[in-house]
Design a protein around this motif. Sequence first.
Motif, PDB file in Angstrom:
ATOM      1  N   LEU A  33       0.839  -1.208   0.000  1.00  0.00           N
ATOM      2  CA  LEU A  33       0.000   0.000   0.000  1.00  0.00           C
ATOM      3  C   LEU A  33       0.870   1.254   0.000  1.00  0.00           C
ATOM      4  O   LEU A  33       0.577   2.229  -0.697  1.00  0.00           O
ATOM      5  N   GLY A  34       1.952   1.206   0.794  1.00  0.00           N
ATOM      6  CA  GLY A  34       2.888   2.334   0.809  1.00  0.00           C
ATOM      7  C   GLY A  34       3.495   2.559  -0.566  1.00  0.00           C
ATOM      8  O   GLY A  34       3.616   3.697  -1.043  1.00  0.00           O
ATOM      9  N   ASP A  35       3.870   1.450  -1.223  1.00  0.00           N
ATOM     10  CA  ASP A  35       4.459   1.557  -2.563  1.00  0.00           C
ATOM     11  C   ASP A  35       3.461   2.134  -3.568  1.00  0.00           C
ATOM     12  O   ASP A  35       3.809   2.980  -4.398  1.00  0.00           O
ATOM     13  N   ILE A  36       2.225   1.646  -3.478  1.00  0.00           N
ATOM     14  CA  ILE A  36       1.199   2.113  -4.425  1.00  0.00           C
ATOM     15  C   ILE A  36       0.914   3.600  -4.204  1.00  0.00           C
ATOM     16  O   ILE A  36       0.786   4.368  -5.163  1.00  0.00           O
ATOM     17  N   ALA A  37       0.857   4.013  -2.933  1.00  0.00           N
ATOM     18  CA  ALA A  37       0.602   5.432  -2.648  1.00  0.00           C
ATOM     19  C   ALA A  37       1.728   6.301  -3.214  1.00  0.00           C
ATOM     20  O   ALA A  37       1.505   7.428  -3.646  1.00  0.00           O
ATOM     21  N   LYS A  38       2.933   5.772  -3.211  1.00  0.00           N
ATOM     22  CA  LYS A  38       4.066   6.532  -3.742  1.00  0.00           C
ATOM     23  C   LYS A  38       4.050   6.557  -5.271  1.00  0.00           C
ATOM     24  O   LYS A  38       4.216   7.603  -5.884  1.00  0.00           O
ATOM     25  N   LYS A  39       3.813   5.388  -5.842  1.00  0.00           N
ATOM     26  CA  LYS A  39       3.930   5.269  -7.294  1.00  0.00           C
ATOM     27  C   LYS A  39       2.757   5.931  -8.028  1.00  0.00           C
ATOM     28  O   LYS A  39       2.957   6.550  -9.066  1.00  0.00           O
ATOM     29  N   TYR A  40       1.556   5.797  -7.502  1.00  0.00           N
ATOM     30  CA  TYR A  40       0.376   6.252  -8.246  1.00  0.00           C
ATOM     31  C   TYR A  40      -0.310   7.443  -7.598  1.00  0.00           C
ATOM     32  O   TYR A  40      -1.286   7.955  -8.134  1.00  0.00           O
ATOM     33  N   ASP A  41       0.127   7.847  -6.414  1.00  0.00           N
ATOM     34  CA  ASP A  41      -0.581   8.913  -5.719  1.00  0.00           C
ATOM     35  C   ASP A  41       0.449   9.874  -5.130  1.00  0.00           C
ATOM     36  O   ASP A  41       1.596   9.888  -5.558  1.00  0.00           O
ATOM     37  N   ARG A  42       0.033  10.652  -4.131  1.00  0.00           N
ATOM     38  CA  ARG A  42       0.934  11.687  -3.610  1.00  0.00           C
ATOM     39  C   ARG A  42       1.594  11.257  -2.322  1.00  0.00           C
ATOM     40  O   ARG A  42       1.685  12.029  -1.368  1.00  0.00           O
ATOM     41  N   ASP A  43       1.966  10.000  -2.266  1.00  0.00           N
ATOM     42  CA  ASP A  43       2.828   9.554  -1.176  1.00  0.00           C
ATOM     43  C   ASP A  43       2.122   9.453   0.173  1.00  0.00           C
ATOM     44  O   ASP A  43       2.772   9.405   1.208  1.00  0.00           O
ATOM     45  N   TYR A  44       0.796   9.441   0.163  1.00  0.00           N
ATOM     46  CA  TYR A  44       0.090   9.197   1.407  1.00  0.00           C
ATOM     47  C   TYR A  44      -1.267   8.589   1.126  1.00  0.00           C
ATOM     48  O   TYR A  44      -1.729   8.586  -0.018  1.00  0.00           O
ATOM     49  N   GLY A  45      -1.882   8.068   2.163  1.00  0.00           N
ATOM     50  CA  GLY A  45      -3.225   7.507   2.046  1.00  0.00           C
ATOM     51  C   GLY A  45      -4.030   7.862   3.280  1.00  0.00           C
ATOM     52  O   GLY A  45      -3.483   8.337   4.284  1.00  0.00           O
ATOM     53  N   ALA A  96      -4.211  15.878   9.156  1.00  0.00           N
ATOM     54  CA  ALA A  96      -5.498  15.281   8.783  1.00  0.00           C
ATOM     55  C   ALA A  96      -5.682  13.931   9.468  1.00  0.00           C
ATOM     56  O   ALA A  96      -4.853  13.037   9.301  1.00  0.00           O
ATOM     57  N   PRO A  97      -6.731  13.769  10.271  1.00  0.00           N
ATOM     58  CA  PRO A  97      -6.937  12.504  10.978  1.00  0.00           C
ATOM     59  C   PRO A  97      -7.050  11.323  10.020  1.00  0.00           C
ATOM     60  O   PRO A  97      -7.743  11.390   9.015  1.00  0.00           O
ATOM     61  N   GLY A  98      -6.340  10.251  10.349  1.00  0.00           N
ATOM     62  CA  GLY A  98      -6.420   9.030   9.542  1.00  0.00           C
ATOM     63  C   GLY A  98      -5.431   8.968   8.392  1.00  0.00           C
ATOM     64  O   GLY A  98      -5.329   7.947   7.724  1.00  0.00           O
ATOM     65  N   ASP A  99      -4.698  10.043   8.153  1.00  0.00           N
ATOM     66  CA  ASP A  99      -3.725  10.021   7.062  1.00  0.00           C
ATOM     67  C   ASP A  99      -2.426   9.351   7.495  1.00  0.00           C
ATOM     68  O   ASP A  99      -1.975   9.516   8.635  1.00  0.00           O
ATOM     69  N   ALA A 100      -1.823   8.612   6.586  1.00  0.00           N
ATOM     70  CA  ALA A 100      -0.489   8.056   6.813  1.00  0.00           C
ATOM     71  C   ALA A 100       0.322   8.240   5.540  1.00  0.00           C
ATOM     72  O   ALA A 100      -0.187   8.028   4.432  1.00  0.00           O
ATOM     73  N   THR A 101       1.572   8.635   5.696  1.00  0.00           N
ATOM     74  CA  THR A 101       2.439   8.768   4.525  1.00  0.00           C
ATOM     75  C   THR A 101       2.955   7.384   4.131  1.00  0.00           C
ATOM     76  O   THR A 101       2.895   6.437   4.921  1.00  0.00           O
ATOM     77  N   SER A 102       3.475   7.297   2.921  1.00  0.00           N
ATOM     78  CA  SER A 102       4.077   6.029   2.484  1.00  0.00           C
ATOM     79  C   SER A 102       5.176   5.606   3.447  1.00  0.00           C
ATOM     80  O   SER A 102       5.273   4.424   3.807  1.00  0.00           O
ATOM     81  N   ASP A 103       5.992   6.561   3.861  1.00  0.00           N
ATOM     82  CA  ASP A 103       7.080   6.217   4.790  1.00  0.00           C
ATOM     83  C   ASP A 103       6.512   5.661   6.093  1.00  0.00           C
ATOM     84  O   ASP A 103       7.041   4.692   6.640  1.00  0.00           O
ATOM     85  N   GLN A 104       5.461   6.297   6.587  1.00  0.00           N
ATOM     86  CA  GLN A 104       4.848   5.791   7.822  1.00  0.00           C
ATOM     87  C   GLN A 104       4.285   4.382   7.624  1.00  0.00           C
ATOM     88  O   GLN A 104       4.402   3.531   8.508  1.00  0.00           O
ATOM     89  N   MET A 105       3.701   4.137   6.474  1.00  0.00           N
ATOM     90  CA  MET A 105       3.181   2.789   6.217  1.00  0.00           C
ATOM     91  C   MET A 105       4.315   1.766   6.267  1.00  0.00           C
ATOM     92  O   MET A 105       4.158   0.678   6.837  1.00  0.00           O
ATOM     93  N   HIS A 106       5.448   2.141   5.692  1.00  0.00           N
ATOM     94  CA  HIS A 106       6.583   1.205   5.722  1.00  0.00           C
ATOM     95  C   HIS A 106       7.089   1.002   7.151  1.00  0.00           C
ATOM     96  O   HIS A 106       7.431  -0.114   7.541  1.00  0.00           O
ATOM     97  N   VAL A 107       7.122   2.084   7.934  1.00  0.00           N
ATOM     98  CA  VAL A 107       7.557   1.968   9.332  1.00  0.00           C
ATOM     99  C   VAL A 107       6.621   1.027  10.096  1.00  0.00           C
ATOM    100  O   VAL A 107       7.068   0.125  10.812  1.00  0.00           O
ATOM    101  N   VAL A 108       5.328   1.228   9.930  1.00  0.00           N
ATOM    102  CA  VAL A 108       4.360   0.397  10.647  1.00  0.00           C
ATOM    103  C   VAL A 108       4.469  -1.061  10.187  1.00  0.00           C
ATOM    104  O   VAL A 108       4.425  -1.989  11.005  1.00  0.00           O
ATOM    105  N   ALA A 109       4.628  -1.249   8.889  1.00  0.00           N
ATOM    106  CA  ALA A 109       4.769  -2.618   8.368  1.00  0.00           C
ATOM    107  C   ALA A 109       5.993  -3.289   8.978  1.00  0.00           C
ATOM    108  O   ALA A 109       5.952  -4.471   9.350  1.00  0.00           O
TER     109      ALA A 109
END
Lengths: 557, 205
Positions: free
Chosen positions: A71-83, A347-360
């Motif tokens: 999900l982190g990768d997809i947010a980076k590749k196809y979106d603005r680096d967060y979800g 923004a509540p509920g937002d996570a950056t790609s980097d944060q997703m990788h950290v959590v993973a």
Amino acid sequence: MYKYDKLDQQIVDERVAQYRDQTRRFLAGELTEEEFRPLRLQNGLYIQRHAPMFRIAVPYGMLSSRQLHKLGDIAKKYDRDYGHFSTRQNLQLNWPKLEDVPEMLAELATVEMHAIQTSGNCIRNITTDQFAGIAPDEVIDPRAMAEIMRQWSTFHPEFALLPRKFKIAVSGTKQDRAIVQAHDIGMEFYTDDADKLAIKVWVGGGLGRTPILGSVIREHLEWQHALTYCEAIIRVYNLHGRRDNSYKARIKILVKALGIEEFKNQVEAEWAHLKDAPNTITEAELARVSKYFEAMPYENLSAHDASFDAAIASNPAFAAWAKRCVHVHKQAGYRAVTLSLKPHGKAPGDATSDQMHVVADLAAQYSFGELRVSHEQNLILADVKLSDLYSVWEKARAAGLATPNIGLLTDIICCPGGDFCSLANAKSIPIAEAIQMQFDNLDYLHDIGDIELNISGCMNACGHHHVGHIGILGVDKDGSEWYQVSIGGKQGNDASLGTVIGPAFSADEMPGVVQKLIDIYIKERTPEELFIDTVRRLGIAPFKAHVYAKNEEIVSV
Amino acid sequence: MSNLIQLNDDIASIAENLWVTVQLPPSNVEARKQAGKVVQFKLTGEATVSETQIADTVIPATGKIIVPLSVFIARKDELLTRISNGEVGVWIDTHEVLADLVNDQADLNVLPIIAVHVERFADGRIFSLGTLLRKRYGFKNELRAIGDVLRDQLFFLKRSGFNSYLIRADRSANDALASLKDFTAPYQGAVDEPRPVFSRYNRTA
């Protein structure tokens, strides 16, 4: 957690191929916008204010490390680096390109993920308690049944185009954490007098424009019949739900119009034909799916850990975090951890790609490679050893994921609102941020104690404002954005809907309004009372009087 | 070229349409509006056909015909011989109630064909109607979807018991054939395959 076999994989792979062709036909002009609409929606794609919005399914909130990395990768590749993690435990991306979605789905399919039925007039993602399987007050782990229901609801042909969206929640705890009463169908699992798994079935709940708590349609349903009973309910709804007016098309309107008794009679008449049909769940199937949700291979640990106790004693910041973000676990020596996606001013509920990788990575290292998304829009590591909590905290803090505010005023539940969503009447994220900054003092937040504040940018109520202790609803008045405030809503077994306190406020006024509500609570509370208790005891009058008072004195009650 | 797809033993092919769908004359009742917009979906059970429309419906003197439910019920006397010759089918709208058909015609299998007309493709009532006709009322003959029938709903129609599909005139039935095979092994039991996936396969964990 559940792992796909080749049949599951085939279904998502075929879905990708199907949608790829549908997108191709749309872009080639072979499908009109109207014809393409339900197809894209049922693959999670909305057309939004700035760009499409793409909603990825996280079935009942369960994710693996590998999936979150993807999900982190997809947010980076196809979106603005967060979800954005939503109140339906899903992940939303705000800036994808319509043309890219088939490829995004193909990437998701490689990690057993999809966007099937995350939108549209169909059965949506089935949600549950984020502490399923580990909560001490759990009677039954509802995840196996949730997975069986996920499979059954996926492309159910009879219910492919319902009058409106259809949401199911399942819960297996004494204290409901899945808001079963606010769903089209809520299933509360329990052990009956014969010591068998049974279900209390709720129907016709929902928030949105017309908030209604569900009614019990059946006190006792044997688990084998979960699917056929849902089929009976949804068939009655599919045939008789209103399609003439989308605001009156949810099942709650039908249940209200008929009355629960008549609705139940129709459902039972339908079920008389469906009971024991082939979709009846077998012992073997429940056993097969339950294997994926067996307890983790826990170590035999003491209930206490000296290093943890020492860290609590010597480090107030760690202690504050442990108090709010660490939760009891049924296994001795283990805890669940909530990683806050509610840092103040973001923004509540937002996570950056980097944060997703950290959590993973945290999940992989400390929590058996799994995590959960909560409907409060945070991420949970469900199985962390006491002795690892300090390390988890340090790493989470470095990544901005350790705000010790879980369950506190700034743990705001919030929809994307007018910044992103084309349905919204008003922005919601800036309101959340302003309130967080107003209360940016942890000692004060702890003194206020447990409270839930929910914000929705429109009456569709994605922020669940009706069940917030304080609920804020964005409304449009003559083209400008206003905010209506309600108090007294609550989720849980004793759920209630909030009451609007009076005329709406401008965005600038909102932090002050919340401050005034809190001031009255602080003034009036008894030592044991939470905000919601004080509201229930006193009613809205003193709160209303103070908020709308002309002078700044606290009005006596 | 015909726009009719027929399914025989799970093999789909373009077939000649041997049946004429008898239309009701236009209604002179104005369409219901809400907030200035024409209401797009009729309510289930809503009476929409007038006595005049029924009386004015032109029934061809010969050949195989699919008549509207209201005409079938009201003017059955005119049709009795042709019904016994197997020349009469019935079509119903998605907002019509199956009980009206079944109360009038207890043995549905006297009818060689029943069609369900879907005015707008997004009206999912058609799937419950198909399922009920097959499962509840035991209809065994041709069950046809007519109206706003598009390829992206075909898989669901097939699973709901429909075995013929009159694709909307401006679309290619030939292209639509592919969509009947969108999924190889669906999860849940439905009309075409009553067993759910867990009863069809050995899915060991």
